[in-house]
Design a protein around this motif. Structure first.
Motif, PDB file in Angstrom:
ATOM      1  N   ALA A  28      -8.088   6.131   0.362  1.00  0.00           N
ATOM      2  CA  ALA A  28      -8.332   4.915  -0.423  1.00  0.00           C
ATOM      3  C   ALA A  28      -9.705   4.336  -0.106  1.00  0.00           C
ATOM      4  O   ALA A  28     -10.433   3.907  -1.009  1.00  0.00           O
ATOM      5  CB  ALA A  28      -7.237   3.882  -0.154  1.00  0.00           C
ATOM      6  N   LEU A  29     -10.087   4.314   1.177  1.00  0.00           N
ATOM      7  CA  LEU A  29     -11.398   3.796   1.551  1.00  0.00           C
ATOM      8  C   LEU A  29     -12.515   4.690   1.013  1.00  0.00           C
ATOM      9  O   LEU A  29     -13.635   4.214   0.782  1.00  0.00           O
ATOM     10  CB  LEU A  29     -11.502   3.679   3.069  1.00  0.00           C
ATOM     11  N   PHE A  80       0.830  -1.204   0.000  1.00  0.00           N
ATOM     12  CA  PHE A  80       0.000   0.000   0.000  1.00  0.00           C
ATOM     13  C   PHE A  80       0.866   1.257   0.000  1.00  0.00           C
ATOM     14  O   PHE A  80       0.623   2.197  -0.766  1.00  0.00           O
ATOM     15  CB  PHE A  80      -0.922  -0.012   1.224  1.00  0.00           C
ATOM     16  N   GLN A  81       1.883   1.268   0.848  1.00  0.00           N
ATOM     17  CA  GLN A  81       2.767   2.441   0.921  1.00  0.00           C
ATOM     18  C   GLN A  81       3.484   2.660  -0.407  1.00  0.00           C
ATOM     19  O   GLN A  81       3.655   3.798  -0.844  1.00  0.00           O
ATOM     20  CB  GLN A  81       3.774   2.241   2.051  1.00  0.00           C
ATOM     21  N   ARG A  82       3.900   1.586  -1.039  1.00  0.00           N
ATOM     22  CA  ARG A  82       4.601   1.705  -2.318  1.00  0.00           C
ATOM     23  C   ARG A  82       3.664   2.299  -3.376  1.00  0.00           C
ATOM     24  O   ARG A  82       4.061   3.168  -4.158  1.00  0.00           O
ATOM     25  CB  ARG A  82       5.107   0.324  -2.741  1.00  0.00           C
ATOM     26  N   ALA A  83       2.418   1.834  -3.370  1.00  0.00           N
ATOM     27  CA  ALA A  83       1.457   2.324  -4.360  1.00  0.00           C
ATOM     28  C   ALA A  83       1.127   3.805  -4.161  1.00  0.00           C
ATOM     29  O   ALA A  83       0.902   4.530  -5.128  1.00  0.00           O
ATOM     30  CB  ALA A  83       0.175   1.506  -4.285  1.00  0.00           C
ATOM     31  N   TRP A  84       1.124   4.241  -2.909  1.00  0.00           N
ATOM     32  CA  TRP A  84       0.755   5.628  -2.608  1.00  0.00           C
ATOM     33  C   TRP A  84       1.972   6.534  -2.444  1.00  0.00           C
ATOM     34  O   TRP A  84       1.878   7.650  -1.927  1.00  0.00           O
ATOM     35  CB  TRP A  84      -0.122   5.668  -1.356  1.00  0.00           C
ATOM     36  N   THR A 122      -7.843   7.099  -5.835  1.00  0.00           N
ATOM     37  CA  THR A 122      -6.823   6.218  -6.388  1.00  0.00           C
ATOM     38  C   THR A 122      -5.438   6.795  -6.103  1.00  0.00           C
ATOM     39  O   THR A 122      -5.298   8.007  -5.914  1.00  0.00           O
ATOM     40  CB  THR A 122      -7.004   6.039  -7.902  1.00  0.00           C
ATOM     41  N   PRO A 123      -4.411   5.935  -6.063  1.00  0.00           N
ATOM     42  CA  PRO A 123      -3.059   6.431  -5.751  1.00  0.00           C
ATOM     43  C   PRO A 123      -2.587   7.434  -6.790  1.00  0.00           C
ATOM     44  O   PRO A 123      -2.858   7.291  -7.991  1.00  0.00           O
ATOM     45  CB  PRO A 123      -2.198   5.160  -5.793  1.00  0.00           C
ATOM     46  N   PRO A 124      -1.894   8.486  -6.369  1.00  0.00           N
ATOM     47  CA  PRO A 124      -1.349   9.443  -7.341  1.00  0.00           C
ATOM     48  C   PRO A 124      -0.244   8.803  -8.159  1.00  0.00           C
ATOM     49  O   PRO A 124       0.553   8.027  -7.636  1.00  0.00           O
ATOM     50  CB  PRO A 124      -0.802  10.562  -6.446  1.00  0.00           C
ATOM     51  N   GLN A 125      -0.223   9.105  -9.429  1.00  0.00           N
ATOM     52  CA  GLN A 125       0.800   8.548 -10.301  1.00  0.00           C
ATOM     53  C   GLN A 125       1.862   9.602 -10.580  1.00  0.00           C
ATOM     54  O   GLN A 125       1.534  10.722 -10.999  1.00  0.00           O
ATOM     55  CB  GLN A 125       0.192   8.071 -11.630  1.00  0.00           C
ATOM     56  N   PRO A 126       3.132   9.277 -10.340  1.00  0.00           N
ATOM     57  CA  PRO A 126       4.194  10.249 -10.609  1.00  0.00           C
ATOM     58  C   PRO A 126       4.375  10.459 -12.108  1.00  0.00           C
ATOM     59  O   PRO A 126       4.003   9.608 -12.927  1.00  0.00           O
ATOM     60  CB  PRO A 126       5.436   9.595 -10.000  1.00  0.00           C
ATOM     61  N   GLU A 127       4.921  11.595 -12.455  1.00  0.00           N
ATOM     62  CA  GLU A 127       5.238  11.857 -13.851  1.00  0.00           C
ATOM     63  C   GLU A 127       6.494  11.071 -14.221  1.00  0.00           C
ATOM     64  O   GLU A 127       7.580  11.351 -13.724  1.00  0.00           O
ATOM     65  CB  GLU A 127       5.468  13.353 -14.070  1.00  0.00           C
ATOM     66  N   VAL A 128       6.312  10.069 -15.040  1.00  0.00           N
ATOM     67  CA  VAL A 128       7.439   9.228 -15.450  1.00  0.00           C
ATOM     68  C   VAL A 128       7.503   9.211 -16.974  1.00  0.00           C
ATOM     69  O   VAL A 128       6.536   8.849 -17.646  1.00  0.00           O
ATOM     70  CB  VAL A 128       7.282   7.776 -14.924  1.00  0.00           C
ATOM     71  N   ARG A 129       8.619   9.645 -17.503  1.00  0.00           N
ATOM     72  CA  ARG A 129       8.801   9.607 -18.954  1.00  0.00           C
ATOM     73  C   ARG A 129       9.204   8.193 -19.354  1.00  0.00           C
ATOM     74  O   ARG A 129      10.226   7.681 -18.920  1.00  0.00           O
ATOM     75  CB  ARG A 129       9.877  10.599 -19.375  1.00  0.00           C
ATOM     76  N   THR A 130       8.378   7.566 -20.180  1.00  0.00           N
ATOM     77  CA  THR A 130       8.639   6.191 -20.585  1.00  0.00           C
ATOM     78  C   THR A 130       8.682   6.124 -22.107  1.00  0.00           C
ATOM     79  O   THR A 130       7.670   5.967 -22.767  1.00  0.00           O
ATOM     80  CB  THR A 130       7.538   5.251 -20.055  1.00  0.00           C
ATOM     81  N   ASN A 131       9.872   6.245 -22.648  1.00  0.00           N
ATOM     82  CA  ASN A 131      10.008   6.180 -24.100  1.00  0.00           C
ATOM     83  C   ASN A 131      10.608   4.852 -24.551  1.00  0.00           C
ATOM     84  O   ASN A 131      11.002   4.700 -25.705  1.00  0.00           O
ATOM     85  CB  ASN A 131      10.869   7.332 -24.608  1.00  0.00           C
ATOM     86  N   ARG A 132      10.684   3.889 -23.618  1.00  0.00           N
ATOM     87  CA  ARG A 132      11.174   2.530 -23.889  1.00  0.00           C
ATOM     88  C   ARG A 132      12.660   2.475 -24.209  1.00  0.00           C
ATOM     89  O   ARG A 132      13.181   1.413 -24.530  1.00  0.00           O
ATOM     90  CB  ARG A 132      10.383   1.880 -25.033  1.00  0.00           C
ATOM     91  N   THR A 133      13.340   3.602 -24.170  1.00  0.00           N
ATOM     92  CA  THR A 133      14.778   3.597 -24.457  1.00  0.00           C
ATOM     93  C   THR A 133      15.605   4.019 -23.251  1.00  0.00           C
ATOM     94  O   THR A 133      16.814   3.845 -23.249  1.00  0.00           O
ATOM     95  CB  THR A 133      15.107   4.539 -25.632  1.00  0.00           C
ATOM     96  N   GLN A 134      14.963   4.563 -22.242  1.00  0.00           N
ATOM     97  CA  GLN A 134      15.684   4.994 -21.057  1.00  0.00           C
ATOM     98  C   GLN A 134      14.926   4.530 -19.817  1.00  0.00           C
ATOM     99  O   GLN A 134      13.779   4.912 -19.601  1.00  0.00           O
ATOM    100  CB  GLN A 134      15.852   6.517 -21.031  1.00  0.00           C
ATOM    101  N   ALA A 135      15.582   3.712 -19.019  1.00  0.00           N
ATOM    102  CA  ALA A 135      14.940   3.168 -17.815  1.00  0.00           C
ATOM    103  C   ALA A 135      14.715   4.269 -16.795  1.00  0.00           C
ATOM    104  O   ALA A 135      15.504   5.209 -16.671  1.00  0.00           O
ATOM    105  CB  ALA A 135      15.803   2.067 -17.213  1.00  0.00           C
ATOM    106  N   ALA A 136      13.611   4.148 -16.060  1.00  0.00           N
ATOM    107  CA  ALA A 136      13.278   5.137 -15.026  1.00  0.00           C
ATOM    108  C   ALA A 136      14.271   5.063 -13.880  1.00  0.00           C
ATOM    109  O   ALA A 136      14.903   4.029 -13.628  1.00  0.00           O
ATOM    110  CB  ALA A 136      11.859   4.890 -14.518  1.00  0.00           C
TER     111      ALA A 136
END
Length: 506
Positions: free
Chosen positions: A308-309, A285-289, A313-327
């Motif tokens: 959550a109750l 849970f902590q990891r998701a949030w 929903t958990p906030p999603q961080p801004e992650v650039r995912t272009n499949r060529t550079q790992a986060a």
């Protein structure tokens, strides 16, 4: 079967077992073929503990018994019965043949009888009144008190701990004057609450703090919940962590079940007890949030759990995912250690888009973590990482029973792809995984559910990959002999594609 008489050494063992809990001393208690308890006679002056006397304060569990039923039969509450039997870790799990201590009825007492081995010890060591403590704590020659010792000073210590709420009266009576596991546990709790060195040893500082007027009493031990069905999801008001017990732990567990981070089966295995499964669920849970992942349910975790109750929903961080550079945080080449990926696809927030974003952040095609080195490939490590980020971890480390384990834990070992396949078949269901057809696997992946394709190789180490959401031919992401972010099942599994099996996490 004859019991006969036993010597002084056995008397000492009997007393120690009383403090530790009878089920930990199988050599002291013997059962006949009819499971009738035969307590040994005690061969000492002034002591004659026979099984008739033992039975007056004890009860043997029969098939179909519950703690509530036994309590009703003997005119006591379930909580009183639990306090008299601190060896019971799960109030929902007792077994036929188990011996329970019976507490005194409300409004009455059941004093130790003259001649009883434990009453003889009490007479020799003192009655454990809290008033006795002053006499010992002010003695400049007072010894260090630690586990394994006995004497009137230990009885006085137990009386003081009882007065302050760190031991129950029933616990004190199980081993008066004997410094056993219950006394040590009470001492360590007191030390922790008062900022002392937590070593379970009563030295000058602990002794002084015990005698201080400002020593704050501990809260009374909470009552264990009756069952899962009657438990409501409640966010706790106090900080909870591994080792806590009580109805607020049960409320926390039910909240984790309702938000999808714990299964009802897992809760049933230890309702109201904060152990390994609850700790793992809290961390998920902590990891998701995006909270500090420490397994401690403090103010921040409590606040996120309330949201959550309420349906957030958990906030999603801004992650650039272009499949060529790992986060960031996903490239550790120490493959035996887990990574905490920034993007997640947790229960309550699952979708095909989130699923693809989670896989993309690993950039498995060029991530050094999965690069082949020294002949080793890392298909199972990639699946471990991806499923952790989705709150449906397929573990890399397990214990001897196949349960997920901490890295390097005693008795734990690392699974390869074949081991992982066997784990999915044998233990996977307890963690929410089930085997499905290829069509069902693709349908579930398209709705954001974690799906893996796995092949058990009879002559090698096998292979495992993540199934991607796809509107056409099945696509997978994999590490292995070839690392790629998206490709066909045959590209990854070759001639074994036809023998591949699929598992989905609900």
């Amino acid at each position: 079967m004859a019991t006969g008489f036993i010597g002084e050494r056995s008397v000492r063992l009997l007393r120690v077992c009383s403090d530790r809990g009878w089920e930990r001393c199988p050599g002291i208690i013997q059962f006949s073929k009819r499971s009738e308890l035969l307590m040994p006679h005690v061969n000492r002056i002034g002591s004659g503990l026979n099984h008739h006397q033992a039975q007056s304060n004890q009860y043997m569990v029969k098939a179909g018994d519950t703690l509530a039923r036994i309590a009703r039969q003997h005119g006591v509450s379930t909580q009183q019965l639990l306090e008299a039997n601190p060896q019971i870790r799960n109030p929902n799990l007792i077994h036929a043949g188990q011996m329970l201590n019976l507490p005194a009825r409300v409004g009455g007492t059941q004093p130790a009888r003259r001649g009883n081995a434990l009453s003889g010890l009490t007479e020799a060591t003192g009655n454990g009144r809290a008033s006795d403590w002053d006499r010992f704590q002010n003695n400049p020659n007072q010894r260090l008190m630690r586990r394994g010792q006995r004497g009137p000073d230990i009885a006085a210590l137990q009386g003081r701990l009882t007065e302050l709420g760190y031991m129950t009266e029933a616990q004190r009576r199980t081993g008066p004057g004997i410094f056993g596991s219950l006394t040590e546990r009470a001492v360590t709790r007191f030390q922790r609450d008062h900022g002392l060195t937590v070593d379970g040893v009563v030295g000058p500082q602990t002794r002084s703090s015990l005698g201080a007027r400002q020593a704050a009493p501990a809260a009374a031990p909470p009552e264990a919940p009756a069952n899962v069905e009657n438990t409501e999801a409640v966010v706790p008001n106090r900080t909870l962590k591994w080792g806590n017990v009580g109805p607020d732990v049960a409320g926390l567990q039910k909240a984790l079940v309702e938000t999808g981070y714990m299964t009802a089966e897992e809760m049933n295995r230890g309702t109201g007890m904060f152990g390994r499964l609850t700790d793992r669920s809290v961390k998920a849970f902590q990891r998701a949030w995006n909270l500090s992942v420490d397994g401690v349910v403090g103010p921040q975790t409590q606040g996120a759990l309330r949201r959550a109750l309420a349906g957030e929903t958990p906030p999603q961080p801004e992650v650039r995912t272009n499949r060529t550079q790992a986060a960031e945080g996903t490239t550790d080449t120490r493959a035996w250690l887990p990574v905490n990926a920034p993007r997640t696809n947790q229960v309550g927030n699952r979708s095909a888009a989130n699923y693809n974003a989670v896989l993309d952040q690993f950039s498995v095609g060029n991530n050094p973590r999965y690069a082949r080195r020294r002949g080793n490939t890392y298909c199972n490590i990639f699946v471990w990482d991806a499923t952790r980020a989705m709150g449906a971890e397929i573990p890399h480390w397990v214990d001897q029973q196949g349960r997920p384990a901490e890295v390097g834990a005693r008795g734990a070992w690392e699974m390869d792809a074949n081991d992982t396949h066997r784990w999915l078949e044998n233990q996977g269901r307890s963690q929410g995984w089930r085997k499905v057809s290829a069509a069902e696997a693709q349908r579930m992946a398209n709705t954001g559910h974690p799906v893996v394709a796995s092949w058990r190789n009879p002559g090698g180490i096998g292979h495992i990959a993540m199934v991607r959401p796809s509107a056409g031919e099945m696509q997978i992401a994999q590490a292995g002999a070839r690392n790629f972010n998206e490709g066909s099942l045959r590209r990854g599994f070759g001639n074994a594609a036809g023998a591949t099996e699929f598992f989905v996490n609900d």
